[in-house]
Design a protein around this motif. Structure first.
Motif, PDB file in Angstrom:
ATOM      1  N   ARG A  17       0.815  -1.219   0.000  1.00 19.01           N
ATOM      2  CA  ARG A  17       0.000   0.000   0.000  1.00 19.01           C
ATOM      3  C   ARG A  17       0.853   1.274   0.000  1.00 19.01           C
ATOM      4  O   ARG A  17       0.553   2.239   0.709  1.00 19.01           O
ATOM      5  CB  ARG A  17      -0.927  -0.001   1.212  1.00 19.01           C
ATOM      6  N   ASN A  26       1.739   3.331   3.062  1.00 18.89           N
ATOM      7  CA  ASN A  26       1.062   2.641   4.156  1.00 18.89           C
ATOM      8  C   ASN A  26       1.610   1.236   4.389  1.00 18.89           C
ATOM      9  O   ASN A  26       1.112   0.524   5.270  1.00 18.89           O
ATOM     10  CB  ASN A  26      -0.444   2.561   3.883  1.00 18.89           C
ATOM     11  N   TYR A  61      -2.534   0.544   7.793  1.00 14.96           N
ATOM     12  CA  TYR A  61      -3.644   1.434   7.485  1.00 14.96           C
ATOM     13  C   TYR A  61      -3.305   2.886   7.797  1.00 14.96           C
ATOM     14  O   TYR A  61      -4.176   3.738   7.858  1.00 14.96           O
ATOM     15  CB  TYR A  61      -4.888   1.019   8.290  1.00 14.96           C
ATOM     16  N   THR A  62      -2.006   3.147   7.990  1.00 13.21           N
ATOM     17  CA  THR A  62      -1.564   4.491   8.330  1.00 13.21           C
ATOM     18  C   THR A  62      -0.250   4.751   7.619  1.00 13.21           C
ATOM     19  O   THR A  62       0.285   3.881   6.930  1.00 13.21           O
ATOM     20  CB  THR A  62      -1.400   4.630   9.856  1.00 13.21           C
ATOM     21  N   CYS A  76      -3.884   4.752  -2.110  1.00  9.76           N
ATOM     22  CA  CYS A  76      -5.338   4.671  -2.012  1.00  9.76           C
ATOM     23  C   CYS A  76      -6.043   5.871  -2.637  1.00  9.76           C
ATOM     24  O   CYS A  76      -7.260   5.826  -2.836  1.00  9.76           O
ATOM     25  CB  CYS A  76      -5.763   4.503  -0.557  1.00  9.76           C
ATOM     26  N   GLN A 112     -12.927  -5.637   0.076  1.00 12.36           N
ATOM     27  CA  GLN A 112     -13.552  -5.064   1.273  1.00 12.36           C
ATOM     28  C   GLN A 112     -14.934  -5.643   1.524  1.00 12.36           C
ATOM     29  O   GLN A 112     -15.413  -5.652   2.661  1.00 12.36           O
ATOM     30  CB  GLN A 112     -13.670  -3.540   1.125  1.00 12.36           C
ATOM     31  N   THR A 162      -8.091   0.179   0.086  1.00  9.03           N
ATOM     32  CA  THR A 162      -7.475   0.267   1.406  1.00  9.03           C
ATOM     33  C   THR A 162      -6.295   1.237   1.414  1.00  9.03           C
ATOM     34  O   THR A 162      -5.435   1.155   0.551  1.00  9.03           O
ATOM     35  CB  THR A 162      -6.965  -1.121   1.840  1.00  9.03           C
ATOM     36  N   PRO A 163      -6.226   2.177   2.371  1.00  7.28           N
ATOM     37  CA  PRO A 163      -7.142   2.343   3.504  1.00  7.28           C
ATOM     38  C   PRO A 163      -8.280   3.344   3.284  1.00  7.28           C
ATOM     39  O   PRO A 163      -9.104   3.506   4.173  1.00  7.28           O
ATOM     40  CB  PRO A 163      -6.212   2.828   4.620  1.00  7.28           C
ATOM     41  N   LYS A 203     -11.657   1.757   3.646  1.00 11.54           N
ATOM     42  CA  LYS A 203     -12.013   1.487   5.037  1.00 11.54           C
ATOM     43  C   LYS A 203     -12.648   2.724   5.671  1.00 11.54           C
ATOM     44  O   LYS A 203     -13.599   2.613   6.451  1.00 11.54           O
ATOM     45  CB  LYS A 203     -10.777   1.068   5.825  1.00 11.54           C
ATOM     46  N   SER A 263     -10.895   7.367  11.703  1.00 12.66           N
ATOM     47  CA  SER A 263     -10.312   7.221  10.367  1.00 12.66           C
ATOM     48  C   SER A 263     -10.726   8.357   9.449  1.00 12.66           C
ATOM     49  O   SER A 263      -9.947   8.792   8.585  1.00 12.66           O
ATOM     50  CB  SER A 263     -10.728   5.877   9.757  1.00 12.66           C
ATOM     51  N   LYS A 278     -11.702  -3.223  13.968  1.00 15.91           N
ATOM     52  CA  LYS A 278     -10.691  -2.350  13.372  1.00 15.91           C
ATOM     53  C   LYS A 278     -11.224  -0.965  13.012  1.00 15.91           C
ATOM     54  O   LYS A 278     -10.554  -0.191  12.356  1.00 15.91           O
ATOM     55  CB  LYS A 278     -10.043  -3.000  12.140  1.00 15.91           C
TER      56      LYS A 278
END
Length: 684
Positions: free
Chosen positions: A153, A156, A160-161, A188, A376, A414-415, A418, A449, A650
């Motif tokens: 990602r 990332n 997710y960060t 993303c 997802q 993702t992310p 999400k 998020s 999550k």
């Protein structure tokens, strides 16, 4: 040092037999007489394949080889994206690795095995109690002749960060040394600036950098001009300039229609000199037509999944695609008989994961409304089920589109996907309309998020964020517009290693440290699980999820040359202390394991519910666990000030004060489970 793995595994089997597994409890069971998966045997040694070709030619030479091929090259996604899309990423290494050698022997002409990265990295530790690096090692050992491919990602990593640049580089180096040959790198929000560090790291490692364009919208729809053909061509040129060896079209929601696929591939072939690799999902039911249109337009490679793991939110059917191209100039060269034999194995494997099926039984044109990534889809349905929204799924799908529109029509993968999913679940669970969310006078506790994305922590979308919603989400906080990684200092990796060793009580080798760098809390919990229950990844899948019945006998291979025969003789009644004794035989020797029967303990008392009409009572917006309490009793708070945060599946949401006042009482503790509308805090 004595590891006592046998006792730990017996303790795990006893526990799951008595108490059930939290991931399968209350969900549909596998068929009573399900066939045991058995990989086919092929009487030969692995032929040299794309792995040896890459080693010989190097990344640039390999890309040129791809361009010279008349045959369509095929990536098998069964080991990663197929089960992520169909079974909520819950497939275990036991079953994945079980097919690796047979695939290497029977289908040596495959372009690559997509088998690692994406959500599989954290899910393996978080829900399956197994290490992602062991999975990669085992696949590499059994499939030495085919490129191993992962999903990365960008900035990332597999998280997710955002991470510091040196953490991303460190992770890529470990993955390359661990066996990954081809890195599919995406951002993303399609922000190439956020992909450069990862691209450079892959190139430095001497591996294939496949830069991905995430496809959304419809290039043939004049009303979706934000994502036009020119937009994608411009992105492709930027990725080529960034040093990518291959260009991927990542159609994560299956939105690429056949006519659009033909137009897009033809335009890209005219404008760039990279081989093109198409990835799509079959959520709409027409992805095979799109792939065939792309092949005829000149695409170099495409993704497909083994027949029993294909279709719906997964990739198109590998066996059928091979047959469709047979005896044409684009014949894949793959053996249909080998595919059929491998499909029998995957059919038996899938039957063991009935608890994680999404119940989607047909293609759905609804995907053109919500534009939800296939990877997802099952995870979001699982989240909706855990929040009590299972019967309101179509409302969630509608809210997903509404949330996307509120955010300015963004790329959803993702992310970022999400974030849209978190917002959609919140809107449905709290009965919020888009107008309510956008109303500046209405107080909304946005998921954390959403706050992070609007702050710029995931990067910048084309055209920026809608000003009104960004201001409402951030309140008085100033957003950033630069690459997030540029604002982060390099991590002191050696200091983190030392700290992790103190916390976890183990030596942190580089690959283990890479797991900790990506997911410190998840890895710490996984390590504690491993110390308690041992290497549960060696257990057969039915035993891992459902335990054993008295009279059952299994063989478990801990390592080459070390196999245990385990039989469960009987279970005792629950004793006065709430424990059950499981009587085993281990290699013919009796062993007794005592575990608590958790259903015998008293249920927690019911909580008071918050009165929604009373602004002094703050209730839980959704069921979950209290992640943090940010205030204390008697503290003065202002309207909108964060009070606490709650986490579920999550997704984390911050709960803010609906009005100014003083905290009268806090009725929960960190880590405590709560249900929707439970009273958490009272104000005066």
């Amino acid at each position: 040092k004595r590891r006592d793995r046998a006792t730990k595994l017996l303790r795990y089997i006893a526990d799951v037999t008595v108490n059930g597994h939290p991931e399968t409890r209350g969900k549909p069971m596998p068929p009573a007489h399900a066939r045991t998966p058995e990989a086919p045997r092929f009487a030969n040694e692995p032929m040299d394949g794309t792995k040896q070709l890459l080693d010989k030619l190097g990344p640039k030479g390999f890309a040129n080889w791809m361009l010279e091929q008349k045959r369509a090259l095929v990536t098998d996604t069964t080991m990663r994206d197929a089960h992520q899309s169909l079974l909520a990423t819950r497939m275990r290494s036991y079953d994945i690795v079980g097919a690796a050698r047979a695939t290497a022997l029977g289908l040596p002409q495959l372009f690559s095995l997509e088998c690692w990265g994406g959500a599989t990295f954290d899910v393996s530790m978080r829900f399956l109690s197994e290490g992602p690096w062991e999975r990669l090692t085992w696949i590499r050992e059994r499939a030495p002749n085919i490129l191993l491919q992962m999903l990365l990602r960008g900035a990332n990593g597999v998280g997710y960060t955002n991470y510091p640049d040196n953490v991303v580089k460190f992770f890529v180096r470990q993955a390359a040394e661990g066996g990954i040959d081809l890195f599919r790198i995406f951002d993303c929000l399609n922000w190439v600036e956020n992909m450069r560090v990862a691209i450079d790291a892959v190139c430095e490692a001497g591996k294939l950098a496949e830069g991905a364009i995430c496809y959304t919208g419809d290039i043939l729809d004049p009303n979706r001009a934000k994502y036009s053909l020119n937009y994608y061509v411009k992105l492709a040129k930027a990725l080529e300039a960034a040093g990518c060896h291959i260009l991927a079209i990542k159609d994560m929601a299956g939105l690429l229609k056949p006519a659009a696929a033909r137009a897009l591939i033809m335009a890209l072939k005219q404008e760039i000199g990279l081989p093109i690799h198409l990835h799509t999902h079959d959520t709409s039911g027409i992805s095979a037509a799109s792939v065939l249109a792309a092949v005829n337009a000149g695409v170099d490679a495409f993704d497909a999944a083994m027949d029993p793991m294909s279709g719906l939110t997964s990739q198109p059917c590998l066996g059928s695609m091979v047959e469709a191209l047979r005896h044409t100039e684009h014949d894949t060269g793959l053996d249909p008989e080998a595919i059929r034999r491998l499909s029998f194995y995957w059919e038996a494997v899938r039957s063991q994961y009935r608890a994680f099926e999404s119940d989607l039984q047909s293609g759905a044109s609804e995907v053109y409304l919500h534009e939800m990534p296939g990877g997802q889809f099952t995870n979001l349905r699982e989240q909706a089920r855990s929040l009590g929204l299972e019967t309101r799924w179509h409302e969630v799908a509608r809210a997903y589109r509404d949330a996307n529109d509120l955010f300015g029509d963004i790329v959803k993968v993702t992310p970022s996907s999400k974030v849209v999913g978190d917002m959609a679940l919140m809107m449905v669970s709290q009965n919020l309309t888009p107008e309510m969310v956008a109303d500046p006078a209405r107080e909304i506790s946005f998921p954390q998020s959403v706050v992070e994305m609007m702050h710029g922590d995931l990067g910048q979308p084309p055209g920026g964020w809608p000003e009104a919603i960004q201001k409402k989400v951030l309140r008085d906080r100033e957003p950033i517009t630069v690459r997030p990684g540029a604002l982060m200092e390099d991590a002191d990796i050696e200091a983190i290693r030392k700290k992790a060793e103190e916390i976890c009580g183990i030596e942190m080798h580089d690959r283990i440290l890479a797991s900790y760098l990506m997911y410190p809390e998840v890895f710490t919990n996984f390590n504690a699980m491993l110390r308690t229950y041992g290497p549960v990844s060696v257990l057969p899948t039915p035993v891992f999820f459902y335990g054993m019945k008295p009279g059952d006998e299994i063989s478990v291979t801990l390592q080459t040359g070390k196999t245990m025969i385990i039989s469960l003789q009987t279970l005792s009644e629950t004793d006065d202390d709430g424990n059950v004794s499981a009587f085993f035989e281990l290699n013919g020797q009796p062993r007794v394991i005592s575990v608590p029967n958790r259903s015998a303990t008293a249920a927690r008392p019911a909580r008071r519910k918050a009165d929604e009409a009373d602004e002094t009572q703050i209730g839980a917006p959704m069921p979950g666990a209290i992640a943090a309490i940010l205030v204390r009793e008697d503290q003065e708070v202002t309207q909108g000030e964060p009070l606490l945060s709650i986490e579920a599946m999550k997704m984390e949401a911050q709960i803010s004060a609906p009005r100014a006042g003083k905290v009268k009482s806090i009725l929960v503790r960190p880590g405590e489970q709560v249900d929707a509308k439970d009273l958490l805090i009272e104000l005066i």
